[in-house]
Design a protein around this motif. Structure first.
Motif, PDB file in Angstrom:
ATOM      1  N   VAL A 116      83.306  15.803 -40.332  1.00  0.00           N
ATOM      2  CA  VAL A 116      82.745  16.937 -41.053  1.00  0.00           C
ATOM      3  C   VAL A 116      83.902  17.700 -41.677  1.00  0.00           C
ATOM      4  O   VAL A 116      85.035  17.651 -41.184  1.00  0.00           O
ATOM      5  CB  VAL A 116      81.916  17.879 -40.149  1.00  0.00           C
ATOM      6  N   ILE A 135      80.203  21.555 -34.202  1.00  0.00           N
ATOM      7  CA  ILE A 135      81.098  20.419 -34.470  1.00  0.00           C
ATOM      8  C   ILE A 135      81.118  19.463 -33.286  1.00  0.00           C
ATOM      9  O   ILE A 135      80.989  18.239 -33.433  1.00  0.00           O
ATOM     10  CB  ILE A 135      82.518  20.916 -34.799  1.00  0.00           C
ATOM     11  N   ARG A 138      77.917  17.574 -32.942  1.00  0.00           N
ATOM     12  CA  ARG A 138      77.766  16.530 -33.971  1.00  0.00           C
ATOM     13  C   ARG A 138      78.684  15.345 -33.728  1.00  0.00           C
ATOM     14  O   ARG A 138      78.282  14.181 -33.839  1.00  0.00           O
ATOM     15  CB  ARG A 138      78.060  17.138 -35.349  1.00  0.00           C
TER      16      ARG A 138
END
Length: 316
Positions: A116, A135, A138
């Motif tokens: 990301v 974060i 994910r």
């Protein structure tokens, strides 16, 4: 060849200035060994005047980071119609941005660690801890953080515990306004140099990288003795072929020219993961490009001497 004058651009104002100067000095010595007249120029306010006045037969951009790899200096050279070794300004802009390079390779079917990209403003506006939690949710742990643009692993941080993430993010933001957070994949880390020849881009033997502390950061890259290198890499024939094909594919897909270096990981299951590509790779005593050149049976001077010839021919 003996009558040609080559200007090696090194130094600049990026965080990688010292490494660039080391690369420039080594390259200059190698080219003089090929009978070329070599001038070493810094990139400062006098550069354009020097280019106009002295008109070298070709320029080699040995700048690392910043204007040396984001297309800025290349644009100036193109405006002045000075032939140079290396990727065009358009190709530089594509490859300089790590997320863009990863996306293009992934779209073409090559594996790259999940990632990301977030600017510093997102953390301020949405709440740092909530963004950090998202974060981890994910991507999982461990993670590697790096500036979305830049080289020499400056600002790169490895995060194995969630508690380490805030400080690591701050350290990364010290080198850029946008962070690329990437899932850390384990395996054999390799660097693959690609050189363009009359037959097209060719991958040199991969160089295996084994840093003493497990992380190939700035210190491990440029401090002798902190990293073990194996050239060629200790890979199976199948894996060696795969990393070479990946590097050539990256060179072509990103529109690179003359020379590039692709960094990758060979996982235990044989999967090759693309990490990033470098447009102006280091040429210091601890850099992987000279090791790859030597492993291929050639020399730094002869390789770059041929690239100079290609650059001059492009002008005619």
């Amino acid at each position: 060849m003996a009558e040609r004058t080559v200007a090696v651009l090194a130094g600049g104002l990026s965080h990688e200035r010292d490494v660039s100067l080391r690369s420039g000095r080594r390259l200059s010595v190698a080219l003089r060994g090929q009978g070329l007249t070599v001038e070493e120029w810094d990139t400062d306010a006098g550069l354009i005047e020097r280019l106009r006045k002295h008109r070298p037969d070709a320029v080699i951009v040995a700048l690392h980071g910043g204007e040396g790899e984001n297309g800025s200096v290349q644009t100036v050279l193109e405006m002045l119609e000075v032939p140079y070794v290396g990727t065009s300004s358009q190709g530089c802009r594509r490859a300089w941005d790590k997320p863009t390079a990863k996306a293009l390779l992934e779209k073409s079917g090559y594996a790259t660690p999940a990632w990301v990209v977030l600017p510093h403003s997102t953390f301020r506006e949405l709440g740092a801890q909530d963004v950090l939690d998202a974060i981890v949710e994910r991507l999982g742990l461990p993670l590697i953080l790096k500036p979305d643009q830049g080289g020499s692993a400056l600002g790169t941080q490895v995060v194995r515990e969630a508690s380490e993430l805030p400080a690591a993010m701050v350290g990364c933001f010290a080198y850029g306004d946008t962070v690329l957070a990437e899932r850390l994949v384990e395996g054999v880390e390799v660097a693959v140099t690609v050189i363009e020849t009359d037959a097209g881009p060719v991958a040199l033997p991969a160089v295996e990288i084994v840093p003493e502390n497990g992380v190939y950061d700035y210190t491990a890259r440029y401090t002798a003795g902190l990293t073990d290198f194996f050239a060629p890499a200790r890979l199976s024939d199948e894996s060696a072929k795969a990393v070479g094909e990946l590097a050539v594919a990256a060179h072509r897909l990103l529109g690179l020219r003359d020379i590039s270096r692709t960094d990758a990981i060979v996982c235990e299951d044989g999967t090759v993961q693309f990490l990033e590509v470098n447009l102006s790779p280091g040429l210091t005593e601890t850099s992987t490009v000279p090791m790859a050149v030597e492993a291929s049976g050639s020399s730094l001077g002869s390789v770059f001497g041929e690239l100079v010839s290609r650059a001059v021919e492009r002008r005619s």
